[in-house]
Design a protein around this motif. Structure first.
Motif: not given
Ligand code: ADP
Length: 583
Positions: A350, A376-377, A379
């Motif tokens: 990450s 990417g917000s 959720k």
């Molecule tokens: P949404 O559901 O609104 O599309 P996410 O909660 O999936 O957004 O993701 C929010 C941010 O966290 C994004 O920038 C994504 O790249 C990051 N992200 C999501 N899951 C992981 C993970 N397991 N490790 C690192 N970064 C993550």
């Protein structure tokens, strides 16, 4: 004993079994000396006429008889040794595999974020096999040989300390070679282990992505990456073998030079009249045999050192603390609140950006709350924080006033049903894949849940109905069918909180209708959080929370938010215009 118990992750029983195995191995080693001692006696008897004494056949027969008894003893010792060493070690490593798998289940998700699947698979299967080998083929033999050497050394010293000293003076030198070169071999071992891991990673990626690789014409490029990884592993294996071989052979030569030294010192003592011919000849015979355990030690020790490096990952895994908490405390009320919550993903994979920023939210019980916002917000992250897949960095997440950090994750999970987009199916029957929702459910309950989730339509048309095997990750099912299985699981679990990640991919109209039906049965009377990508689901939501860059920027009902003319209204209008925004 050298912290063996911790190092090999042994259970109490495993540790006591290991001690028994070492004792059994020592007995075998020493029993092997019996036939040898008898041979020497026969040899001495045969030489008697040379010294002008008479050969006694009566004594010879006794020696032959003793020889038979010794052979029997060796057999019994070996049998006992086999049982104590191999059977016990396989049982222990079976327990070890289960223990590691259990531990993995309880680890925080941050652990998985820094490790990929092949590394974990290697950990459980490969490292456990390595441990098994150490337990069955290395440690008992290594320690038993060490004990045997000490006993023999003592016996020889009683016989003639000068010769005993000569025989064993090369041994410490040989071990010094192995120990001094440890830095080099450890570094090589690490590189070798990494190259093996990289190769298995590449194989896995290649196999998993074979469809994409073929359809995108990536065969050449992907294959060369795999090819390079395998070549690199081969080179590292050869390098390790070569360096290891040179060192062990060098050390063995040093030890064996003791034979020449013994002949030299022995002859000197003989000419000086310090020792008689017959004992000296016997000593020469013993020397050739005595180096056996030492040479075995010299091959086992580097192996042990390699194993130590190879299993380092498993030790890290097992020593990584698990998520703990109260597993008794009942949650009675299901309103969910977040206070000043900030969170960023940690781990090798990450970017450590703050994904949730100072979030304050309240999700009312027994109603539907929709999370919307650009991709990417945050959720999905938010839903994972509620289920304690991750622990927040700052602030608190509470369900019914109880901080989720204080609850044991599996206990917490018993209150939550997840319906993800990416449904994981196991290589089992449709029935068993649904039963995962509640392993205590009766057959009627499982089938009722399946029916309510509209699974009958496809399951009953399969060759063996609900008993049809799905194949690896249910590759035979369509996206909509997979989702319905996951809804059936959730229905069966009947948890008071439902976290629903609505499918982004568009389904065919028939599937869409069936899934909506299934979902409405699932969420009846529950506290529901739906990550909504389409507007249809939002219509029934009591509350809509609009997320943007990790913050809740707006909240209210559809009408309130439309009147506000903020982000929601903008997203809604864009989606209405079919420009591809998903809210
Ligand atoms: P949404 O559901 O609104 O599309 P996410 O909660 O999936 O957004 O993701 C929010 C941010 O966290 C994004 O920038 C994504 O790249 C990051 N992200 C999501 N899951 C992981 C993970 N397991 N490790 C690192 N970064 C993550």
């Amino acid at each position: 004993m050298f912290k063996l118990k911790e190092k090999l992750l042994l259970s109490d029983k495993g540790y006591s079994d290991l001690k028994k195995a070492i004792a059994a191995c020592t007995i075998t080693n020493l029993s092997l000396m019996l036939p040898f001692g008898i041979t020497i006696q026969i040899f001495a008897e045969l030489l008697k006429p040379l010294m002008g004494e008479e050969l006694s056949w009566a004594r010879m027969w006794i020696y032959f008889g003793l020889g038979l008894v010794a052979a029997l003893l060796v057999f019994l010792a070996n049998k006992n040794d086999y049982k104590k060493t191999y059977v016990a070690s396989y049982m222990e490593s079976e327990a070890n595999r289960i223990r590691v798998a259990e531990h993995i289940r309880k680890l925080p998700m941050s652990f998985f974020n820094s490790r990929n699947l092949s590394e974990l698979t290697t950990n459980i299967m490969g490292d456990c096999a390595t441990e098994e080998h150490v337990l069955s083929h290395i440690i008992p033999q290594l320690l038993a040989n060490g004990i045997s050497i000490a006993v023999i050394c003592l016996a020889l010293a009683i016989f003639d300390w000068r010769l005993a000293l000569t025989v064993f003076c090369t041994v410490p030198l040989a071990f010094l070679i192995i120990v001094i070169s440890r830095k080099i071999t450890d570094r090589l071992s690490e590189k070798h282990v990494d190259s093996k891991l990289e190769a298995s990673d590449q194989v896995q990626e290649y196999l998993e992505g074979i469809k994409v690789i073929k359809s995108c014409g990536l065969a050449g490029a992907k294959f060369s990456t795999l090819d390079n990884a395998i070549k690199h592993m081969k080179n590292m294996s050869m390098k390790l073998e070569f360096v290891g071989g040179v060192l062990v052979t060098g050390a063995q030569i040093v030890v064996q030079s003791g034979i020449g030294l013994t002949v030299f010192v022995g002859t000197y003592l003989l000419t000086a009249g310090e020792i008689r011919l017959i004992p000296l000849l016997m000593f020469f015979l013993i020397v050739v045999r005595i180096y056996g355990p030492v040479l075995t030690e010299l091959t086992l020790l580097p192996e042990l050192l390699y194993m130590q490096v190879a299993t380092a990952r498993m030790r890290t895994l097992v020593s990584t603390p698990v998520m703990e908490g109260n597993s008794e405390r009942k949650i009675r009320d299901f309103n969910i609140t977040l206070q000043n919550v900030s969170f960023s993903y940690t781990g090798k994979l990450s970017k450590e950006e703050t994904v949730i920023r100072d979030l304050n939210l309240s999700i009312p019980p027994n109603s539907i709350t929709a999370l919307v916002g650009p991709s990417g917000s945050g959720k999905s992250t938010l839903s994972k924080l509620i289920a304690r897949f991750w622990d927040v960095n700052k602030g608190t997440v509470k369900i019914g006033g109880i901080d989720v950090k204080t609850l044991e994750p599996e206990h917490l999970m018993s209150y939550i049903s997840f319906v993800f987009q990416d449904v994981v199916l196991f290589n089992d029957t449709v029935y068993n894949n649904i039963r995962i929702g509640n392993m205590d459910a009766t057959r009627e309950q499982v089938l009722a849940a399946a029916r309510a989730a509209c699974c009958d339509e496809f399951a009953l048309s399969m060759p063996e109905g609900y008993e049809t095997l799905l194949g690896e990750n249910g590759s035979t099912l369509s996206g909509g069918e997979r989702q319905r299985i996951s809804i059936a699981r959730a229905l069966l679990k009947n948890a008071p909180i439902v976290l629903l990640d609505e499918a982004t991919a568009s389904l065919d109209p028939e599937n869409e209708v069936l899934i909506q039906q299934a979902i409405s049965r699932l969420i009846e009377g529950k506290t529901v959080i739906v990550i909504a990508h389409r507007l249809r689901t939002i219509a029934g939501a009591g509350k809509i929370i609009v997320m943007d860059k990790g913050r809740a920027v707006e909240e209210g009902t559809h009408e309130e938010l439309m009147r506000k003319k903020g982000l929601y209204e903008r997203l809604y209008t864009i989606q209405q215009d079919s420009l591809g925004w998903s809210v």
